[in-house]
Scaffold this motif. Structure first.
Motif, short mmCIF file in Angstrom:
data_model
loop_
_atom_site.label_atom_id
_atom_site.label_comp_id
_atom_site.label_asym_id
_atom_site.label_seq_id
_atom_site.Cartn_x
_atom_site.Cartn_y
_atom_site.Cartn_z
N PRO A 89 -11.69 3.66 -9.16
CA PRO A 89 -11.98 2.93 -7.90
C PRO A 89 -13.46 2.69 -7.64
O PRO A 89 -13.80 1.87 -6.79
CB PRO A 89 -11.38 3.85 -6.82
N ARG B 292 -17.25 -0.78 -9.77
CA ARG B 292 -17.32 -1.97 -8.93
C ARG B 292 -17.17 -3.26 -9.71
O ARG B 292 -16.51 -4.21 -9.26
CB ARG B 292 -18.65 -1.97 -8.16
N PHE C 58 -8.65 5.17 -1.63
CA PHE C 58 -7.86 5.76 -2.72
C PHE C 58 -8.69 6.78 -3.50
O PHE C 58 -8.19 7.83 -3.89
CB PHE C 58 -7.36 4.66 -3.65
N HIS C 59 -9.97 6.48 -3.68
CA HIS C 59 -10.88 7.42 -4.34
C HIS C 59 -10.91 8.75 -3.59
O HIS C 59 -10.85 9.82 -4.21
CB HIS C 59 -12.27 6.79 -4.39
N LYS D 5 -9.19 -1.30 -0.75
CA LYS D 5 -8.97 0.07 -0.29
C LYS D 5 -9.36 1.06 -1.38
O LYS D 5 -8.86 2.18 -1.43
CB LYS D 5 -7.50 0.25 0.10
N ASN D 6 -10.26 0.62 -2.27
CA ASN D 6 -10.63 1.46 -3.41
C ASN D 6 -11.27 2.78 -3.00
O ASN D 6 -10.98 3.83 -3.58
CB ASN D 6 -11.58 0.69 -4.35
N ILE D 7 -12.13 2.75 -1.97
CA ILE D 7 -12.80 3.99 -1.56
C ILE D 7 -11.81 4.94 -0.90
O ILE D 7 -11.87 6.16 -1.11
CB ILE D 7 -13.96 3.68 -0.60
N TRP E 219 2.16 6.82 -6.73
CA TRP E 219 1.14 7.81 -7.10
C TRP E 219 1.60 9.24 -6.80
O TRP E 219 1.48 10.14 -7.64
CB TRP E 219 -0.15 7.50 -6.35
N GLN F 256 -5.27 -4.71 -1.95
CA GLN F 256 -5.26 -3.31 -2.39
C GLN F 256 -6.61 -2.90 -2.98
O GLN F 256 -7.01 -1.74 -2.90
CB GLN F 256 -4.14 -3.08 -3.41
N LEU F 257 -7.30 -3.87 -3.60
CA LEU F 257 -8.60 -3.57 -4.20
C LEU F 257 -9.64 -3.23 -3.14
O LEU F 257 -10.63 -2.56 -3.44
CB LEU F 257 -9.07 -4.76 -5.04
N THR G 293 0.84 -1.21 0.00
CA THR G 293 0.00 0.00 0.00
C THR G 293 0.87 1.25 0.00
O THR G 293 0.62 2.19 -0.77
CB THR G 293 -0.92 0.01 1.23
N LEU H 125 -13.55 -3.81 -10.67
CA LEU H 125 -12.75 -4.28 -9.54
C LEU H 125 -13.01 -5.76 -9.24
O LEU H 125 -12.09 -6.50 -8.92
CB LEU H 125 -13.05 -3.43 -8.30
#
Length: 565
Positions: free
Chosen positions: A70, A73, A100-101, A96-98, A18, A93-94, A11, A76
């Protein structure tokens, strides 16, 4: 340090990459506009504000490319399925999409602020130059018309209005100005309505204002079509080092023809067209799923105002811990709300448990309560299922499941699936030990789930696997009458609250003690810690996972996983 790497290494690496790309883009474009010869005359009018406006624009393009991904859905879920052959750390890691969003959104907000402030200064200096308030070169550049052999540099062409009002007039009449104002207003509304207090208490406000992103992206794509930032195109014919001090000779001598300027074509669309197409496909797929028929198998009102819906949909397949989005057109055609499924993949239906929190859930429960017995419920649209961290629970030798209140729902699915796997003697079951913790504020919340635990408790005893499942229930709120009742019946074999052999604990868990016990009982094991609960508890458990993990792969390691919607 090593413990942190185990849980957060990848992460952190992704965030560093990034952030590095953001920094590189900012620095590169800053110096491109601050040092480029083609922008010498533009810089003379605007100073360093030119670079401070354009560098954030490049960072904005990159983050607007990322912001939609992200929240795709289905994309993902497809990627998660493709990564099943890869390590669990990659799949984590997927989940934690929100987060990262949100992080990308904060960067967009910050860069928009810098970009806007810099352009406000640019418009002011353009206006002052157009009115001859600076030096001779600034006046000459600003007076260049868009004629037969000349092109303008200063985009402010109309000076008939009041000097103090002219920047506002330009902002409200130019394409770049109008779209810029709309973009900024949309962003302010989207970000402010996303605050936790508003999202939790007024979800509808959050939901509707978030859809301003459609207007945001439309304006973003056409924002650059105004081409207000212009560069010199005839550097060879017109050398600014020779001609900048000879404005009176421009167009009169061969070595100093009029400088020619042009704006760059808009490029934002090239950054965002791909994500916009993917998101459009996402919404089309959601609509197709929305039109598919969903039937009610059973409707149950559980204690503590919890509604259980057992639903059937043709071709629906799920895995443990997954969630769906539900839409009830009778309440709202636009609102979709996420709910973790409490059924097991082995069952011929899927179920959700819905607690009364917020207007939408209260209206749904009220509608169901008023239904005549034996009738179908209101029409329901279902989108999903979608993957979560809990899908990986059977990939660990040992799993710690922590649920808070209604957050127990994904673990209901897991525990049910375990019961089916034992019943069918599934040889693929890798997990050899599960620790289950459930924290509730009131006794009624335990009632709908206690039946499942009783069945599991009995099943494990019959198979001689009483040690497979260790569960601990924690009641965090009680009154004096309840305390008196417990004291009277303390010596009974089963718990007063749940009827289980395992007695209910009062207060909150001592996580230091719990993690120490798990590590002691499972040396050299990989332990997956799964939480569906509040962010405060997530921080505590994440720290404990890092603290009690050992860098040595031959010893116990804890991996933290949290449900995110």
């Amino acid at each position: 340090m090593g413990n942190m790497i185990i849980n957060h290494g990848l992460t952190s690496f992704i965030l560093v990459v990034w952030m590095s790309i953001n920094i590189i883009l900012f620095v590169w474009f800053y110096f491109f506009y601050d040092l480029g010869d083609q922008f010498y005359y533009t810089r003379h009018l605007l100073g360093s504000a030119l670079a401070w406006a354009r560098a954030p624009a490049a960072v904005l393009n990159f983050n607007c490319l990322l912001i939609l991904l992200p929240v795709c859905r289905n994309l993902l879920s497809l990627i998660r399925g493709s990564f099943m052959c890869c390590g669990r750390t990659m799949r984590k890691q997927l989940d934690k999409n929100i987060s990262f969003h949100k992080l990308v959104a904060y960067m967009i907000g910050l860069m928009t602020a810098v970009h806007t402030i810099a352009h406000l200064l640019n418009v002011e200096w353009y206006n002052n130059s157009r009115r001859g308030m600076y030096d001779t070169l600034s006046t000459a550049l600003s007076d260049l018309p868009d004629g037969y052999n000349t092109t303008y540099l200063n985009p402010i062409r109309n000076i008939d209005v009041n000097a103090q009002q002219n920047p506002t007039y330009f902002a409200m009449t130019s394409l770049a100005g109008i779209t810029g104002v709309i973009i900024t207003l949309c962003l302010i509304l989207i970000i402010t309505s996303s605050m936790e207090v508003i999202r939790r208490s007024y979800f509808e406000v959050f939901w509707y204002t978030h859809h301003l992103f459609v207007i945001f992206f439309i304006c973003l794509v056409i924002h650059g079509a105004g081409r207000i930032v212009r560069s010199q195109k005839n550097l060879v014919q017109h050398n600014y080092t020779l001609c900048k001090d000879r404005t009176e000779d421009w167009g009169k001598v061969a070595e100093c023809p009029y400088p020619q300027f042009a704006g760059s074509p808009p490029g934002t669309w090239m950054w965002v067209i791909g994500p916009m197409f993917l998101y459009l496909c996402e919404r089309i797929l959601r609509f197709i799923r929305y039109t598919q028929t969903v039937k009610y198998r059973k409707i149950v009102i559980r204690p503590s105002k919890v509604l259980e819906l057992q639903l059937v949909k043709a071709g629906f397949k799920m895995e443990v811990g997954q969630y769906v989005f539900l839409n009830c057109p009778a309440i709202s055609h636009l609102e979709w709300h996420p709910f973790t499924m409490t059924s097991a993949p082995e069952e011929d239906f899927f179920s959700v448990h819905i607690r009364s929190v917020g207007d939408w859930t209260q209206k749904l429960i009220s509608m169901v309560e008023e239904l005549p017995e034996g009738t179908q419920g209101p029409r329901m649209g279902v989108d999903g299922p979608f993957g979560t961290a809990s899908e990986d629970v059977f990939d660990y030798e040992v799993s710690m499941l922590v649920g808070a209140g209604i957050g127990v729902t994904p673990f209901a699915s897991i525990l049910k699936s375990i019961w089916y796997k034992f019943k069918d003697s599934d040889p693929k079951l890798r997990t050899r030990k599960i620790y289950f913790y459930w924290l509730c504020r009131e006794t009624h919340a335990f009632e709908w789930f206690a039946d499942l635990l009783q069945v599991l408790e009995k099943e494990m005893e019959e198979r001689g696997m009483g040690d497979f499942l260790t569960y601990k229930l924690f009641l965090t709120g009680w009154d004096q009458s309840h305390t008196d009742h417990v004291m009277v019946r303390f010596d009974e074999d089963t718990d007063v609250v749940t009827g289980l052999k395992q007695k209910t604990n009062y207060g909150r868990p001592n996580w230091e003690k719990e993690f120490e016990q798990v590590r002691k009982e499972n040396p050299s094991s990989t332990v997956g810690t799964f939480l569906c609960g509040p962010a405060v508890l997530a921080k505590v458990l994440a720290k404990k996972c890092a603290k009690y993990s050992d860098v040595d792969p031959r010893k116990t390691r804890f991996y933290f996983n949290k449900e995110n919607f």
